[in-house]
Design an enzyme around this catalytic site. Structure first.
Site, PDB file in Angstrom:
ATOM      1  N   TYR A 101      -1.736  -0.415  10.341  1.00 22.88           N
ATOM      2  CA  TYR A 101      -1.912  -0.944   8.972  1.00 22.88           C
ATOM      3  C   TYR A 101      -0.737  -0.506   8.087  1.00 22.88           C
ATOM      4  CZ  TYR A 101      -3.831  -1.061   4.197  1.00 22.88           C
ATOM      5  OH  TYR A 101      -4.018  -1.246   2.848  1.00 22.88           O
ATOM      6  N   SER A 107       0.861  -1.192   0.000  1.00 24.04           N
ATOM      7  CA  SER A 107       0.000   0.000   0.000  1.00 24.04           C
ATOM      8  C   SER A 107       0.892   1.235   0.000  1.00 24.04           C
ATOM      9  CB  SER A 107      -0.868   0.022   1.257  1.00 24.04           C
ATOM     10  OG  SER A 107      -1.555   1.261   1.360  1.00 24.04           O
TER      11      SER A 107
HETATM   12  P1  NAP Z   1     -11.591  -5.483   0.635  1.00 27.82           P
HETATM   13  O1  NAP Z   1     -12.506  -5.003  -0.444  1.00 27.82           O
HETATM   14  O2  NAP Z   1     -11.884  -5.151   2.053  1.00 27.82           O
HETATM   15  O3  NAP Z   1     -11.454  -7.084   0.478  1.00 27.82           O
HETATM   16  C1  NAP Z   1     -10.638  -7.780   1.367  1.00 27.82           C
HETATM   17  C2  NAP Z   1     -10.555  -9.222   0.926  1.00 27.82           C
HETATM   18  O4  NAP Z   1      -9.662  -9.921   1.806  1.00 27.82           O
HETATM   19  C3  NAP Z   1     -11.876  -9.964   0.998  1.00 27.82           C
HETATM   20  O5  NAP Z   1     -11.911 -10.882  -0.070  1.00 27.82           O
HETATM   21  C4  NAP Z   1     -11.792 -10.690   2.342  1.00 27.82           C
HETATM   22  O6  NAP Z   1     -12.587 -11.873   2.392  1.00 27.82           O
HETATM   23  C5  NAP Z   1     -10.330 -11.043   2.366  1.00 27.82           C
HETATM   24  N1  NAP Z   1      -9.764 -11.301   3.690  1.00 27.82           N
HETATM   25  C6  NAP Z   1      -9.683 -10.458   4.747  1.00 27.82           C
HETATM   26  N2  NAP Z   1      -9.039 -11.056   5.771  1.00 27.82           N
HETATM   27  C7  NAP Z   1      -8.706 -12.291   5.337  1.00 27.82           C
HETATM   28  C8  NAP Z   1      -8.045 -13.383   5.929  1.00 27.82           C
HETATM   29  N3  NAP Z   1      -7.578 -13.330   7.195  1.00 27.82           N
HETATM   30  N4  NAP Z   1      -7.892 -14.517   5.207  1.00 27.82           N
HETATM   31  C9  NAP Z   1      -8.353 -14.600   3.941  1.00 27.82           C
HETATM   32  N5  NAP Z   1      -8.987 -13.594   3.319  1.00 27.82           N
HETATM   33  C10 NAP Z   1      -9.166 -12.459   4.024  1.00 27.82           C
HETATM   34  O7  NAP Z   1     -10.106  -4.981   0.384  1.00 27.82           O
HETATM   35  P2  NAP Z   1      -9.330  -4.364  -0.897  1.00 27.82           P
HETATM   36  O8  NAP Z   1      -9.446  -2.902  -0.807  1.00 27.82           O
HETATM   37  O9  NAP Z   1      -9.699  -5.076  -2.125  1.00 27.82           O
HETATM   38  O10 NAP Z   1      -7.848  -4.712  -0.462  1.00 27.82           O
HETATM   39  C11 NAP Z   1      -7.103  -5.769  -1.012  1.00 27.82           C
HETATM   40  C12 NAP Z   1      -5.639  -5.519  -0.662  1.00 27.82           C
HETATM   41  O11 NAP Z   1      -5.251  -4.247  -1.200  1.00 27.82           O
HETATM   42  C13 NAP Z   1      -5.367  -5.461   0.834  1.00 27.82           C
HETATM   43  O12 NAP Z   1      -4.112  -6.061   1.113  1.00 27.82           O
HETATM   44  C14 NAP Z   1      -5.284  -3.967   1.104  1.00 27.82           C
HETATM   45  O13 NAP Z   1      -4.495  -3.669   2.223  1.00 27.82           O
HETATM   46  C15 NAP Z   1      -4.657  -3.478  -0.178  1.00 27.82           C
HETATM   47  N6  NAP Z   1      -4.851  -2.050  -0.456  1.00 27.82           N
HETATM   48  C16 NAP Z   1      -6.094  -1.538  -0.690  1.00 27.82           C
HETATM   49  C17 NAP Z   1      -6.236  -0.190  -0.948  1.00 27.82           C
HETATM   50  C18 NAP Z   1      -7.577   0.451  -1.222  1.00 27.82           C
HETATM   51  O14 NAP Z   1      -7.635   1.696  -1.298  1.00 27.82           O
HETATM   52  N7  NAP Z   1      -8.645  -0.301  -1.406  1.00 27.82           N
HETATM   53  C19 NAP Z   1      -5.112   0.632  -0.951  1.00 27.82           C
HETATM   54  C20 NAP Z   1      -3.873   0.081  -0.699  1.00 27.82           C
HETATM   55  C21 NAP Z   1      -3.746  -1.270  -0.462  1.00 27.82           C
HETATM   56  P3  NAP Z   1     -14.176 -11.829   2.766  1.00 27.82           P
HETATM   57  O15 NAP Z   1     -14.871 -11.142   1.603  1.00 27.82           O
HETATM   58  O16 NAP Z   1     -14.543 -13.282   2.862  1.00 27.82           O
HETATM   59  O17 NAP Z   1     -14.310 -11.060   4.022  1.00 27.82           O
END
Ligand code: NAP
Length: 248
Positions: free
Chosen positions: A157, A143
């Protein structure tokens, strides 16, 4: 050679977009999820309806027994893994460091850091030439928070993503001679559910005006960078990063 990919946390957001794009490019995909079985199953059905190959597996990436069982299930269903996207990640309600308790810190590090280590361990055991594998590629989802620190929101985080950056560099150097490349993407403000988990569903709209590109990013834009790093087009890149952050 058949390309077999595990995307952790692929039921929604960046992980789902990555699994969808990878399947369209010919990867057999394992869609991992924690709780959201219906979304994961629907995505697998969508991929299969389009002629692709997908399986769904529930596992908490922070749980060692779950991770071991997940990789064994992939071995049995899809064959030896060739690609891993360590995408699953969490954040908790926005607060200052002075208000954080040990339980919160442990949950964040367990899912974001230990989960990525455990999945990479199982992948390396299958990909490494010295273990009889054919090599492979790993992409970690870090991130921009790793560089910005997320003050007043979630420094825990941000620190977990700083650990992912160090992990990416170290693992890349450790397994390069085994035929495995390891890289990372650093997304910025991407439109997914994760901001609601932090208590501010409208966070992207609040902050988008401060970005050089003046908008939030879409999960598909991150997926495109991940797929490039996984591909042979990135054959001379390892231990490096793509910022997908609108110029932030
Ligand atoms: P999201 O929409 O909240 O989705 C999170 C996903 O991770 C869901 O599929 C969830 O499963 C799964 N998950 C959470 N905890 C888990 C665990 N312990 N074991 C297995 N699966 C787990 O998040 P996102 O925004 O797509 O983020 C994906 C990645 O990108 C993360 O690493 C996040 O830190 C990174 N990121 C995101 C952003 C942003 O702005 N969105 C920015 C920088 C980095 P369930 O659906 O079953 O709960």
């Amino acid at each position: 050679m058949k390309h077999v990919l595990l995307v952790t946390g692929a039921s929604r957001g960046i992980g789902a977009a990555t699994a969808r794009l990878a399947a369209a490019r010919g990867y057999a995909v394992c869609i991992n999820y924690l709780r959201n079985a219906s979304h994961a199953t629907a995505l697998a059905a969508e991929i299969e309806a389009a002629g692709g190959e997908a399986m769904v597996h529930q596992a908490d990436v922070g749980n060692e027994a779950d991770v071991v069982a997940m990789f064994e299930a992939i071995d049995a269903r899809l064959g030896r893994i060739t690609a891993l996207v360590n995408n699953a990640g969490i954040l908790e309600t926005q607060m200052r460091v002075e208000d954080m308790d040990a339980g919160r810190l442990a949950r964040t590090l367990q899912a974001n850091v230990i989960g990525s280590f455990l999945c990479a361990r199982e992948a390396v055991r299958r990909m490494a030439r010295k273990h009889g594998g054919a090599g492979g590629t790993i992409v970690n989802v870090s991130s921009m928070a790793a560089r910005l620190g997320s003050p007043d929101e979630y420094v825990d985080y941000a620190a977990s993503k700083g650990a992912i950056d160090s992990f990416t560099i170290g693992l890349a150097r450790e397994v390069a001679a085994d035929g495995i490349r390891v890289n990372a993407v650093r997304p910025g403000l991407i439109r997914t559910d994760i901001h609601a988990a932090g208590g501010e569903p409208g966070r992207v709209d609040r902050l988008k005006g401060s970005l050089p590109l003046q908008r939030g990013g879409e999960p598909e834009e991150v997926a495109a960078a991940i797929l490039w790093l996984l591909s042979d087009e990135a054959s001379y890149s390892t231990g490096t990063f793509i910022d997908v952050s609108g110029g932030r």
